[in-house]
Design a protein around this motif. Sequence first.
Motif, PDB file in Angstrom:
ATOM      1  N   SER A 139       0.974  -0.463  -4.718  1.00  0.00           N
ATOM      2  CA  SER A 139       2.418  -0.488  -5.691  1.00  0.00           C
ATOM      3  C   SER A 139       2.859  -2.174  -5.649  1.00  0.00           C
ATOM      4  O   SER A 139       2.282  -2.672  -5.086  1.00  0.00           O
ATOM      5  CB  SER A 139       3.323   0.376  -5.168  1.00  0.00           C
ATOM      6  OG  SER A 139       3.956   0.190  -4.489  1.00  0.00           O
TER       7      SER A 139
ATOM      8  N   LYS B  94      -2.902   3.472  -5.179  1.00  0.00           N
ATOM      9  CA  LYS B  94      -2.276   3.173  -4.277  1.00  0.00           C
ATOM     10  C   LYS B  94      -2.229   2.281  -3.504  1.00  0.00           C
ATOM     11  O   LYS B  94      -1.716   2.215  -3.033  1.00  0.00           O
ATOM     12  CB  LYS B  94      -3.849   2.870  -3.905  1.00  0.00           C
ATOM     13  CG  LYS B  94      -4.990   4.524  -4.186  1.00  0.00           C
ATOM     14  CD  LYS B  94      -6.725   4.403  -3.393  1.00  0.00           C
ATOM     15  CE  LYS B  94      -7.347   5.722  -3.703  1.00  0.00           C
ATOM     16  NZ  LYS B  94      -8.487   6.004  -3.700  1.00  0.00           N
TER      17      LYS B  94
ATOM     18  N   ARG C  65      -6.236  -2.319   1.821  1.00  0.00           N
ATOM     19  CA  ARG C  65      -5.123  -1.380   2.773  1.00  0.00           C
ATOM     20  C   ARG C  65      -4.801  -1.850   4.169  1.00  0.00           C
ATOM     21  O   ARG C  65      -4.523  -1.467   4.584  1.00  0.00           O
ATOM     22  CB  ARG C  65      -5.736  -0.096   2.790  1.00  0.00           C
ATOM     23  CG  ARG C  65      -5.735   1.165   3.831  1.00  0.00           C
ATOM     24  CD  ARG C  65      -6.472   2.428   3.280  1.00  0.00           C
ATOM     25  NE  ARG C  65      -5.388   3.345   4.748  1.00  0.00           N
ATOM     26  CZ  ARG C  65      -6.253   3.417   5.747  1.00  0.00           C
ATOM     27  NH1 ARG C  65      -6.515   2.924   5.871  1.00  0.00           N
ATOM     28  NH2 ARG C  65      -5.289   4.734   6.830  1.00  0.00           N
TER      29      ARG C  65
ATOM     30  N   HIS D 224      -1.447  -3.175   5.289  1.00  0.00           N
ATOM     31  CA  HIS D 224      -1.106  -2.214   6.549  1.00  0.00           C
ATOM     32  C   HIS D 224      -0.586  -3.235   7.928  1.00  0.00           C
ATOM     33  O   HIS D 224       0.623  -3.297   8.047  1.00  0.00           O
ATOM     34  CB  HIS D 224      -1.781  -1.227   7.189  1.00  0.00           C
ATOM     35  CG  HIS D 224      -1.804   0.353   6.611  1.00  0.00           C
ATOM     36  ND1 HIS D 224      -0.247   0.873   6.483  1.00  0.00           N
ATOM     37  CD2 HIS D 224      -2.602   0.347   6.050  1.00  0.00           C
ATOM     38  CE1 HIS D 224      -0.797   2.042   5.785  1.00  0.00           C
ATOM     39  NE2 HIS D 224      -2.393   1.947   5.322  1.00  0.00           N
TER      40      HIS D 224
ATOM     41  N   TRP E  27       0.987  -1.119   0.319  1.00  0.00           N
ATOM     42  CA  TRP E  27       0.009   0.426   0.082  1.00  0.00           C
ATOM     43  C   TRP E  27       0.699   1.417   0.012  1.00  0.00           C
ATOM     44  O   TRP E  27       2.067   0.810   0.849  1.00  0.00           O
ATOM     45  CB  TRP E  27      -1.333  -0.087   1.243  1.00  0.00           C
ATOM     46  CG  TRP E  27      -2.203   1.027   1.415  1.00  0.00           C
ATOM     47  CD1 TRP E  27      -1.939   1.776   1.739  1.00  0.00           C
ATOM     48  CD2 TRP E  27      -2.924   0.887   0.579  1.00  0.00           C
ATOM     49  NE1 TRP E  27      -3.355   2.979   1.373  1.00  0.00           N
ATOM     50  CE2 TRP E  27      -3.845   2.334   1.293  1.00  0.00           C
ATOM     51  CE3 TRP E  27      -3.749   0.082  -0.204  1.00  0.00           C
ATOM     52  CZ2 TRP E  27      -4.792   2.700  -0.269  1.00  0.00           C
ATOM     53  CZ3 TRP E  27      -5.208   0.528  -0.499  1.00  0.00           C
ATOM     54  CH2 TRP E  27      -5.531   1.755  -0.802  1.00  0.00           C
ATOM     55  N   ASN E  28       0.963   2.186  -0.650  1.00  0.00           N
ATOM     56  CA  ASN E  28       1.400   3.283  -1.066  1.00  0.00           C
ATOM     57  C   ASN E  28       1.211   4.551   0.575  1.00  0.00           C
ATOM     58  O   ASN E  28      -0.055   4.549   0.839  1.00  0.00           O
ATOM     59  CB  ASN E  28       0.434   4.044  -1.989  1.00  0.00           C
ATOM     60  CG  ASN E  28       1.912   5.655  -2.624  1.00  0.00           C
ATOM     61  OD1 ASN E  28       2.137   5.838  -1.833  1.00  0.00           O
ATOM     62  ND2 ASN E  28       1.703   6.010  -3.939  1.00  0.00           N
ATOM     63  N   PRO E  29       1.980   4.453   1.638  1.00  0.00           N
ATOM     64  CA  PRO E  29       1.226   5.008   2.384  1.00  0.00           C
ATOM     65  C   PRO E  29       0.428   6.804   2.065  1.00  0.00           C
ATOM     66  O   PRO E  29       0.246   7.752   2.879  1.00  0.00           O
ATOM     67  CB  PRO E  29       3.354   4.897   2.881  1.00  0.00           C
ATOM     68  CG  PRO E  29       4.292   4.921   2.364  1.00  0.00           C
ATOM     69  CD  PRO E  29       3.066   4.369   0.980  1.00  0.00           C
ATOM     70  N   GLU E  30       1.125   7.253   0.853  1.00  0.00           N
ATOM     71  CA  GLU E  30       0.455   8.360   0.914  1.00  0.00           C
ATOM     72  C   GLU E  30      -0.956   8.564  -0.255  1.00  0.00           C
ATOM     73  O   GLU E  30      -0.883  10.053  -0.284  1.00  0.00           O
ATOM     74  CB  GLU E  30       1.765   9.514  -0.433  1.00  0.00           C
ATOM     75  CG  GLU E  30       2.652   9.578   0.114  1.00  0.00           C
ATOM     76  CD  GLU E  30       4.286  10.588  -0.254  1.00  0.00           C
ATOM     77  OE1 GLU E  30       3.589  10.676  -1.880  1.00  0.00           O
ATOM     78  OE2 GLU E  30       5.095  10.545   0.015  1.00  0.00           O
ATOM     79  N   ALA E  31      -0.497   7.442   0.047  1.00  0.00           N
ATOM     80  CA  ALA E  31      -2.736   7.204  -1.205  1.00  0.00           C
ATOM     81  C   ALA E  31      -3.860   7.801  -0.496  1.00  0.00           C
ATOM     82  O   ALA E  31      -3.411   7.393   1.167  1.00  0.00           O
ATOM     83  CB  ALA E  31      -2.265   5.693  -1.857  1.00  0.00           C
ATOM     84  N   THR E  32      -4.752   7.985  -0.442  1.00  0.00           N
ATOM     85  CA  THR E  32      -5.905   8.421  -0.346  1.00  0.00           C
ATOM     86  C   THR E  32      -6.734   6.799   0.577  1.00  0.00           C
ATOM     87  O   THR E  32      -6.970   6.319  -0.186  1.00  0.00           O
ATOM     88  CB  THR E  32      -6.788   9.157  -0.590  1.00  0.00           C
ATOM     89  OG1 THR E  32      -7.241   8.864  -1.330  1.00  0.00           O
ATOM     90  CG2 THR E  32      -6.058  10.754  -0.964  1.00  0.00           C
TER      91      THR E  32
END
Length: 831
Positions: free
Chosen positions: A252, A250, A216, A220, A200-205
């Motif tokens: 990767s 969101k 997500r 995590h 999960w992209n940490p900067e994704a909403t």
Amino acid sequence: MNHAVARVLIASPSYSLDRLFDYSIPPEMAAEIKPGARVIVPFQNRVSMAYVWELTHQSEFSALKEIRQLIDAPPLIGPYHYALINWMAEYYFCSRADVIRLCLPPGTGYTQKMTYQLNVEPEDLQNILLNSAFSQQDIAGALQLIDDGVTACWSQEKWQKEFSGLRAVWDFLNRKKVLRRASMIAKPRIGPKNLKVYCWNPEATIDKTPAGNRVREILHNSAGGLTLAELTKAAEVSSSVIQRLLKQGKVSCIAKNAIRMPAGFAEAAAVREICFNQEQQTTYDFIINHLDDKPFLLHGVTGSGKTEIYFEAAAIMLQAGFQVLYLVPEIALTPQTLQRARNRFGDQVALLHSNMSDGERYDQWFKIHNHQAGFVLGARSALFAPFTKLGLIIVDEEHESTYKQEETPRYHALQVVEKLAQISGAKVIVGSATPSIESFYRARSGEFVYLQLKERYNNRPLPEVSIVNMRDELQRGNKNIISTALHDAIASCLAGQEQVILLLNRRGYATFILCRDCGITLKCPSCDVSLTYHLHDVNLRCHYCDYRQPVPNVCPKCSSTRIRYFGHGTQRLEEELTANFPGARLLRMDLDSTSRKGAYHEIYQQLSGGSVDILLGTQMIAKGLDLPRVTLVGVISADSTLSFPDFRAAERTFSLLTQVAGRAGRGSRPGKVIFQTYNPEHYSLQYAKNHDYLNFFEQEILHRQELGYPPFSELVKFGFSGLKAAQVSAAAQKLGDILKKHAIAACVLATEGVMQQNAASAGSSNRILEILGPAPALIYKIQDKYRWQILLKCNQPVILEQIVKNAWQEFPFKDYSAVKITRDRNPYSSV
């Protein structure tokens, strides 16, 4: 200043190419090329892989060819290997390339293949085809295939397959010489295994859908990401959800190196403290205080706690930053030793043996190479692991014949261990309850430091051994393979919920099939051996070439139906046990039942878990197993190994019986052992019955001395094999004559004192120099190849080596090109 010339060894087992060739080093490679690196070089109108052996600034030759490609930077062949390879090639009469392949990770060899390359410019190719009578469609198809084939370096076979639909175009191109055959080096078939994992992209909403949010949450909570299969299963979503999140940025996807884990590499348990008894403590203290001394021979009765001493010594070395090599003779011993090692040393353990897949061995090899493992456990091939700071080598069950390699290079692990220790400065501990005659003799002579453990751990008694004379059983009317005494003992153990081990050193059901009318024995058509009946496959099988045929209903010679099965194998024993003890849980352990990958680990798990009442099998069950519930060991044919025409037959029998007897009584209950035999008076059985190694050695060493066999001499066996019997026997006779000539010359030189400084300690008057043969081999034909042999016996190594090398140089190999000739120093096989 960088070197300009590399002296390389061509990667060929051919003895004639075991010399160095000079190549110039391209300037762009000069800083990276090191001795031990693999390179690609042009050689004899082709390209070949080679090993950089030396670097120099100039060559005696002019106009050198140039190295084309550097494969390894840094080299995979390390400094220990470099010296070991040179010694082994010289000592075991093989090429250096034969030894080098043992030192490289599995599956990484670069093999040569034939391909096609363009012999004209691309523009000229188009013009040639456009001026032909082929259709535009065929021309376009041919151009595309040529472009694909040249780019991908197709093999010669793939070129021909791809052009199968355009055969006329292919023939036309060959007539016009548009394509030319060329050799190339094919890439290795094994490499690192990469997995695609999702994170999960940490900067994704936060995703607006429940499915996206489940993904997500799962990612995590996962360290290092999950594969697509793992993620879709854990989040209960389809792959399309993952693809949508991937496009939105969101999620990767990254490539991650995946380690292929061998069977038994479960999570390591907590470290267990070792509590020595007084005898163990004294022995251990002596080893630690005399590490600068000679190799240690640890002679301890079965169950005396030798392994705990090994592990404690290994722990000291690992704490000091050194690597440890722990050798076991057979793969069957690795599951239990691996579990112990993992419990003690955790992730520092690496495992190497032939029952692992190439990918698993590749990963374990690089685990050692990358300094991620300090404790290396394995069979004899682990000797060639990429050590850089080796501090201790342990050889468990050092007496075992499986430490001898039967294919080129035909080395003995113990001899290589001593040389590796000399090169690396490592200390050596070899141990056994039944040391080999050679090792014990060396301990007596002061070459090894002798240490003894006389008692079992916790003062448990050695098992009581009794011998059943099977001739008496026959006279009493018992024709079964299980004697009355053994039958009653098994029943008693099962009633007490104890475990039983039964040894029968023959696999299959019946060892041969005989026609009772004409007397014919069914034999393998390709080998000079009887076919063995295998019950589960319902076929006859050759144990040398794996030829198989259905069981005939009538005799192939006289058409009689009176065909009978003779001899007993492990499958026959299994059938009789099932009939006699229907409620017992049986497990058979032989080559047939352990051929699957991971089978050894599964069998050990069943044994240690208590789900087996009777373990039956061949010699692989005779050693290493430490099972507290085993209270009875039975040996079905204790004298079977005495029948081999081999000077080690008595030693092998004594060792096998003593080792298997040692499996009994390791827990709180006393053990019992029963040997069944038709030869109860033989000294090897009597001494094994009394657990008396020392007196067995005293009697056996007298026989060896009288006949001039090791340890009083060294042997070299010359083996001859080929498809035509006359050619094989002629080659053997020719080399035999040459050997005799050089043996006579060596005797004359030694008598004149030229080689007196190399004479054995007993003096030249006790010189042993004997040539036995040439003669047909014990098994005259294997896999359609006829076999002869010569045995050279000598107690002066320098003279032995001189005779072998001089005779080899003189032998006219071109006249006998159809005959394969091998040299085996100190052979163990009588076949």
